[in-house]
Design a protein around this motif. Structure first.
Motif, PDB file in Angstrom:
ATOM      1  N   SER A 154      15.637  36.981 -29.633  1.00  0.00           N
ATOM      2  CA  SER A 154      14.436  36.204 -29.317  1.00  0.00           C
ATOM      3  C   SER A 154      13.671  36.067 -30.622  1.00  0.00           C
ATOM      4  O   SER A 154      13.393  37.066 -31.284  1.00  0.00           O
ATOM      5  N   TRP A 155      13.365  34.848 -30.988  1.00  0.00           N
ATOM      6  CA  TRP A 155      12.753  34.624 -32.299  1.00  0.00           C
ATOM      7  C   TRP A 155      11.374  33.989 -32.169  1.00  0.00           C
ATOM      8  O   TRP A 155      11.265  32.847 -31.733  1.00  0.00           O
ATOM      9  N   ASN A 156      10.349  34.746 -32.537  1.00  0.00           N
ATOM     10  CA  ASN A 156       8.990  34.198 -32.595  1.00  0.00           C
ATOM     11  C   ASN A 156       8.638  33.782 -34.024  1.00  0.00           C
ATOM     12  O   ASN A 156       7.711  33.004 -34.231  1.00  0.00           O
ATOM     13  N   GLY A 157       9.374  34.354 -35.001  1.00  0.00           N
ATOM     14  CA  GLY A 157       9.073  34.061 -36.402  1.00  0.00           C
ATOM     15  C   GLY A 157       7.684  34.538 -36.793  1.00  0.00           C
ATOM     16  O   GLY A 157       7.104  35.418 -36.131  1.00  0.00           O
ATOM     17  N   ASP A 158       7.161  33.916 -37.850  1.00  0.00           N
ATOM     18  CA  ASP A 158       5.832  34.337 -38.322  1.00  0.00           C
ATOM     19  C   ASP A 158       4.742  33.325 -37.954  1.00  0.00           C
ATOM     20  O   ASP A 158       3.778  33.127 -38.699  1.00  0.00           O
ATOM     21  N   VAL A 159       4.931  32.722 -36.780  1.00  0.00           N
ATOM     22  CA  VAL A 159       3.901  31.815 -36.249  1.00  0.00           C
ATOM     23  C   VAL A 159       2.551  32.530 -36.163  1.00  0.00           C
ATOM     24  O   VAL A 159       1.493  31.912 -36.301  1.00  0.00           O
ATOM     25  N   TRP A 160       2.598  33.859 -35.962  1.00  0.00           N
ATOM     26  CA  TRP A 160       1.347  34.628 -35.833  1.00  0.00           C
ATOM     27  C   TRP A 160       0.441  34.413 -37.052  1.00  0.00           C
ATOM     28  O   TRP A 160      -0.779  34.425 -36.938  1.00  0.00           O
ATOM     29  N   LYS A 161       1.065  34.148 -38.215  1.00  0.00           N
ATOM     30  CA  LYS A 161       0.242  33.959 -39.413  1.00  0.00           C
ATOM     31  C   LYS A 161      -0.523  32.630 -39.365  1.00  0.00           C
ATOM     32  O   LYS A 161      -1.567  32.493 -39.997  1.00  0.00           O
ATOM     33  N   ALA A 162       0.007  31.674 -38.637  1.00  0.00           N
ATOM     34  CA  ALA A 162      -0.738  30.407 -38.475  1.00  0.00           C
ATOM     35  C   ALA A 162      -2.042  30.684 -37.721  1.00  0.00           C
ATOM     36  O   ALA A 162      -3.094  30.121 -38.038  1.00  0.00           O
TER      37      ALA A 162
END
Ligand code: SAM
Length: 236
Positions: A154-162
């Protein structure tokens, strides 16, 4: 509760006329959303046969753009004006910090007063899900080498940084994250009364362990129940 119920509730509360989804994949969400006019953007629609049929039957009130969000904004964003601007949007395309951030910024000129942007994958549950790969293929390739401990596919990536960047650098936007369904970010126009004290270079240096230490504050994390009251904050 999940992204579908949160989005549909907002559409109904706002009596929204238009919905844009960036990153549509199988259309699981897009075809369930009920709104008078809808726009789908994805470089590779992965519709199963029944959604291919729905695509034809929805042709009257839905528009489909099989291209990246950057290409869409460069070449076809006028359609967003033609349908009367965007009331509710869902950003769920490429799961990288810079792309998610750019999708939000590119969308803002088309967002109607009182409009809202939701973003998927803003609250990764562990470091493996938050791995900052270039795209899902690279993520899977690296995972296959065993270099991503705790890999769950499951890939959320680093969207959290946005989300962190929006909370730090945009005084005229209110940004937070509903704690459900991998983290549903929200962005709407309003006064950011307590901007996070981070520069771009601070953000670049941030790691997953920084997120773990200060998740609630960095993401503006609110409980699922908050979703129902979001509407009260939109200046409709
Ligand atoms: C997680 S899926 C979307 C799921 C869908 N929103 C849902 O809730 O059912 C992510 C999608 O983003 C698409 N995507 C990847 N890069 C993109 C880009 N640059 N612009 C728009 N979409 C992109 C992928 O093709 C994939 O279908």
């Amino acid at each position: 509760m999940n992204r579908l119920t949160v989005l549909q509730q907002l559409i109904e509360q706002k009596k929204a006329k238009t919905y844009l989804e960036i990153g549509v994949s199988t259309g699981w969400l897009f075809f369930k959303i009920n709104a008078p006019a809808k726009v789908a953007v994805d470089p590779h629609f992965a519709f199963p046969w029944y959604n291919k049929v729905r695509r034809l039957t929805h042709a009257g009130h839905s528009k489909f753009y099989e291209e990246t969000s950057d290409a869409f904004f460069a070449n076809h964003a006028n359609v967003l004006k033609e349908i009367g601007g965007v009331d509710v949007a869902f950003v769920d395309g490429l799961h990288t910090w810079d792309q998610a951030y750019r999708d939000v910024l590119n969308l803002l000129p088309y967002l109607n007063p009182g409009g809202i942007i939701l973003m998927h994958d803003c609250n990764p549950p562990n470091e493996a899900c938050a791995y900052p790969a270039k795209d899902i293929n690279e993520y899977r390739k690296i995972a296959a080498t065993g270099a991503i401990p705790g890999y769950l596919n499951s890939w959320n990536g680093d969207v959290w940084k946005a989300v962190v960047q929006l909370r730090a650098q945009h005084q005229d936007l209110v940004t937070g994250t509903i704690d459900l369904d991998w983290g549903i970010g929200f962005v709407y126009r309003g006064s950011n009364n307590h901007p996070l004290p981070y520069s771009l270079s601070d953000l670049q240096a941030m790691t997953y362990s920084d997120l773990e230490k200060d998740r609630k504050n960095l993401l503006g994390l609110v409980p699922p129940s908050y979703a129902a009251s979001l509407i009260n904050h939109l200046n409709v």
